[in-house]
Motif scaffolding. Sequence first.
Motif, PDB file in Angstrom:
ATOM      1  N   SER A 149       9.323 -14.286  -0.952  1.00  0.00           N
ATOM      2  CA  SER A 149      10.715 -13.858  -0.796  1.00  0.00           C
ATOM      3  C   SER A 149      11.282 -14.286   0.550  1.00  0.00           C
ATOM      4  CB  SER A 149      10.819 -12.334  -0.951  1.00  0.00           C
ATOM      5  OG  SER A 149      10.482 -11.940  -2.257  1.00  0.00           O
ATOM      6  N   THR A 150      10.466 -14.227   1.599  1.00  0.00           N
ATOM      7  CA  THR A 150      10.912 -14.656   2.925  1.00  0.00           C
ATOM      8  C   THR A 150      11.279 -16.133   2.926  1.00  0.00           C
ATOM      9  OG1 THR A 150       9.597 -12.977   4.067  1.00  0.00           O
ATOM     10  CG2 THR A 150      10.225 -14.921   5.339  1.00  0.00           C
ATOM     11  N   ILE A 151      10.404 -16.957   2.347  1.00  0.00           N
ATOM     12  CA  ILE A 151      10.670 -18.393   2.307  1.00  0.00           C
ATOM     13  C   ILE A 151      11.883 -18.689   1.438  1.00  0.00           C
ATOM     14  CG2 ILE A 151       9.760 -20.635   1.598  1.00  0.00           C
ATOM     15  CD1 ILE A 151       6.964 -19.586   2.328  1.00  0.00           C
ATOM     16  N   ALA A 152      11.976 -18.025   0.279  1.00  0.00           N
ATOM     17  CA  ALA A 152      13.109 -18.254  -0.608  1.00  0.00           C
ATOM     18  C   ALA A 152      14.424 -17.901   0.073  1.00  0.00           C
ATOM     19  CB  ALA A 152      12.944 -17.430  -1.889  1.00  0.00           C
ATOM     20  N   LYS A 153      14.427 -16.813   0.832  1.00  0.00           N
ATOM     21  CA  LYS A 153      15.655 -16.422   1.533  1.00  0.00           C
ATOM     22  C   LYS A 153      16.043 -17.480   2.549  1.00  0.00           C
ATOM     23  CE  LYS A 153      17.733 -12.526   3.997  1.00  0.00           C
ATOM     24  NZ  LYS A 153      17.508 -11.151   4.518  1.00  0.00           N
ATOM     25  N   ARG A 154      15.060 -18.029   3.269  1.00  0.00           N
ATOM     26  CA  ARG A 154      15.354 -19.097   4.234  1.00  0.00           C
ATOM     27  C   ARG A 154      15.883 -20.345   3.526  1.00  0.00           C
ATOM     28  NH1 ARG A 154      12.752 -18.385   9.307  1.00  0.00           N
ATOM     29  NH2 ARG A 154      12.580 -16.140   9.630  1.00  0.00           N
ATOM     30  N   MET A 155      15.406 -20.586   2.317  1.00  0.00           N
ATOM     31  CA  MET A 155      15.829 -21.765   1.569  1.00  0.00           C
ATOM     32  C   MET A 155      17.116 -21.525   0.771  1.00  0.00           C
ATOM     33  SD  MET A 155      12.119 -23.060   0.113  1.00  0.00           S
ATOM     34  CE  MET A 155      12.834 -24.439  -0.804  1.00  0.00           C
ATOM     35  N   THR A 200      11.113  -7.335 -17.727  1.00  0.00           N
ATOM     36  CA  THR A 200       9.683  -7.229 -17.404  1.00  0.00           C
ATOM     37  C   THR A 200       9.357  -7.997 -16.131  1.00  0.00           C
ATOM     38  OG1 THR A 200       9.058  -6.952 -19.725  1.00  0.00           O
ATOM     39  CG2 THR A 200       7.344  -7.723 -18.222  1.00  0.00           C
ATOM     40  N   HIS A 201       9.889  -9.205 -15.989  1.00  0.00           N
ATOM     41  CA  HIS A 201       9.650  -9.999 -14.778  1.00  0.00           C
ATOM     42  C   HIS A 201      10.182  -9.272 -13.545  1.00  0.00           C
ATOM     43  CE1 HIS A 201       9.603 -13.885 -17.400  1.00  0.00           C
ATOM     44  NE2 HIS A 201       8.459 -13.247 -17.428  1.00  0.00           N
ATOM     45  N   GLN A 202      11.363  -8.679 -13.651  1.00  0.00           N
ATOM     46  CA  GLN A 202      11.944  -7.974 -12.517  1.00  0.00           C
ATOM     47  C   GLN A 202      11.117  -6.747 -12.149  1.00  0.00           C
ATOM     48  OE1 GLN A 202      14.537  -9.168 -10.699  1.00  0.00           O
ATOM     49  NE2 GLN A 202      14.403 -10.933 -12.071  1.00  0.00           N
ATOM     50  N   ARG A 203      10.630  -6.031 -13.141  1.00  0.00           N
ATOM     51  CA  ARG A 203       9.819  -4.837 -12.875  1.00  0.00           C
ATOM     52  C   ARG A 203       8.501  -5.202 -12.198  1.00  0.00           C
ATOM     53  NH1 ARG A 203      11.358  -1.637 -18.522  1.00  0.00           N
ATOM     54  NH2 ARG A 203      12.953  -0.283 -17.546  1.00  0.00           N
ATOM     55  N   VAL A 204       7.871  -6.264 -12.672  1.00  0.00           N
ATOM     56  CA  VAL A 204       6.598  -6.676 -12.065  1.00  0.00           C
ATOM     57  C   VAL A 204       6.829  -7.168 -10.635  1.00  0.00           C
ATOM     58  CG1 VAL A 204       4.734  -8.368 -12.192  1.00  0.00           C
ATOM     59  CG2 VAL A 204       5.443  -7.135 -14.249  1.00  0.00           C
ATOM     60  N   GLN A 205       7.903  -7.915 -10.410  1.00  0.00           N
ATOM     61  CA  GLN A 205       8.190  -8.372  -9.047  1.00  0.00           C
ATOM     62  C   GLN A 205       8.416  -7.189  -8.110  1.00  0.00           C
ATOM     63  OE1 GLN A 205      11.832 -10.519  -8.471  1.00  0.00           O
ATOM     64  NE2 GLN A 205      11.249 -11.289  -6.467  1.00  0.00           N
ATOM     65  N   ARG A 206       9.158  -6.182  -8.586  1.00  0.00           N
ATOM     66  CA  ARG A 206       9.385  -4.988  -7.755  1.00  0.00           C
ATOM     67  C   ARG A 206       8.072  -4.260  -7.503  1.00  0.00           C
ATOM     68  NH1 ARG A 206      11.195  -2.809  -3.480  1.00  0.00           N
ATOM     69  NH2 ARG A 206      11.727  -0.579  -3.648  1.00  0.00           N
ATOM     70  N   ALA A 207       7.206  -4.201  -8.507  1.00  0.00           N
ATOM     71  CA  ALA A 207       5.896  -3.570  -8.320  1.00  0.00           C
ATOM     72  C   ALA A 207       5.080  -4.314  -7.264  1.00  0.00           C
ATOM     73  CB  ALA A 207       5.142  -3.532  -9.644  1.00  0.00           C
ATOM     74  N   GLN A 208       5.138  -5.656  -7.270  1.00  0.00           N
ATOM     75  CA  GLN A 208       4.440  -6.430  -6.241  1.00  0.00           C
ATOM     76  C   GLN A 208       4.918  -6.030  -4.846  1.00  0.00           C
ATOM     77  OE1 GLN A 208       5.324 -10.373  -8.242  1.00  0.00           O
ATOM     78  NE2 GLN A 208       3.297 -10.839  -7.430  1.00  0.00           N
ATOM     79  N   GLU A 209       6.226  -5.921  -4.682  1.00  0.00           N
ATOM     80  CA  GLU A 209       6.781  -5.563  -3.369  1.00  0.00           C
ATOM     81  C   GLU A 209       6.317  -4.177  -2.945  1.00  0.00           C
ATOM     82  OE1 GLU A 209      10.904  -5.956  -4.132  1.00  0.00           O
ATOM     83  OE2 GLU A 209      10.903  -8.164  -4.097  1.00  0.00           O
ATOM     84  N   LEU A 210       6.295  -3.220  -3.872  1.00  0.00           N
ATOM     85  CA  LEU A 210       5.865  -1.860  -3.540  1.00  0.00           C
ATOM     86  C   LEU A 210       4.368  -1.813  -3.233  1.00  0.00           C
ATOM     87  CD1 LEU A 210       7.920   0.148  -6.191  1.00  0.00           C
ATOM     88  CD2 LEU A 210       8.346   0.021  -3.726  1.00  0.00           C
ATOM     89  N   LEU A 211       3.579  -2.587  -3.946  1.00  0.00           N
ATOM     90  CA  LEU A 211       2.139  -2.635  -3.674  1.00  0.00           C
ATOM     91  C   LEU A 211       1.854  -3.208  -2.292  1.00  0.00           C
ATOM     92  CD1 LEU A 211       0.945  -3.889  -7.166  1.00  0.00           C
ATOM     93  CD2 LEU A 211       0.286  -1.709  -6.127  1.00  0.00           C
ATOM     94  N   GLU A 212       2.657  -4.165  -1.864  1.00  0.00           N
ATOM     95  CA  GLU A 212       2.455  -4.792  -0.559  1.00  0.00           C
ATOM     96  C   GLU A 212       2.938  -3.918   0.588  1.00  0.00           C
ATOM     97  OE1 GLU A 212       3.982  -8.730  -0.183  1.00  0.00           O
ATOM     98  OE2 GLU A 212       3.374  -9.320  -2.188  1.00  0.00           O
ATOM     99  N   ASN A 213       3.998  -3.176   0.373  1.00  0.00           N
ATOM    100  CA  ASN A 213       4.705  -2.576   1.505  1.00  0.00           C
ATOM    101  C   ASN A 213       4.729  -1.052   1.529  1.00  0.00           C
ATOM    102  OD1 ASN A 213       5.759  -5.104   2.730  1.00  0.00           O
ATOM    103  ND2 ASN A 213       6.748  -5.309   0.740  1.00  0.00           N
TER     104      ASN A 213
END
Length: 323
Positions: A181-187, A267-280
Amino acid sequence: MWTVAVLIREGISLFEFGVTAEVFGIDRSEAGLPLVDYRVCSDGGPGRVESKHRPSVCVESTHGLEGLADADVVIVSATLPSTGNSAEHRAIREAHANGALVVSLCSGAFILAETGVLDGLSASTHWLFEDELARRFPLVDVVSANLFTDTGRVVTGAGTAAAIDTCLHVVRRELGAAAASTIAKRMVTAPLRHGGQQQFVDWPSRVDAAGTDRGDTGLAETLDWAKARLGTNLDLAALAERSALSTRQLTRRFIAQVGTTPLKWVTHQRVQRAQELLENTDLSIDQIGHDVGYASATQLREHFRALVGTTPSAYRQSFNLGA
């Protein structure tokens, strides 16, 4: 230090190569990303490699093929369709045997197919080359129109702009969703388009046959509304009601404008949000599942494994955040 080695050769496509340089070749340690040993490799290099473009532009490689040997990720960049040479094949096979994640962009899939590392696997390439790749390499299951295909230790990407999706996918699976997400935002690009989405979509014109501007015909408002409510019931009927469309109209428009169906997108959006919550966060997996809209942690695990290739617990442990 994470090492990414990009194989280039005569006839290189500058766009796909430029994506690798943008994603992996910039020091973003101030944003918390790890340093990357970014290597540009060519047979007989270091040296100049001529692009396919006219007038020609040359790229200077930093390493010979030995630069692939101990890399964590080896990327075969796009070029004029070619199966490469024996030295390149040997270097790719050895890197793969040493545990590298091997990636191709666009027509780079032809070189990977010639090495044999794609035998028995699914693979993507630019839609213009799909039939030729399937004809020349019958042991490869060529997946039609995918943005990219991940089979575990090999990732194959489609053409041109899909190189962005492919490289960000590699960052996401190796370094985590936050890094991608950091790289994508920069791009200034979307942080997540899953591989199963189509290579091309039809964007409707704002102007009708009479030349009248009909305003925004897209789904942006509905998408934003849904992303803010992932923990609620987002079935097809709810999305259709929000869009003021029938369920059939909504599905057709989603496929045309987003490249996937409404429920797959959710489903893709939910899994992506879950990834962010698992990391942070240190929220439990049960709580994360509830927060992103699943009735149980079991449901989250099923969808998470299907899209990410691992369990939520293993994902959290890998990135050492919020544990």
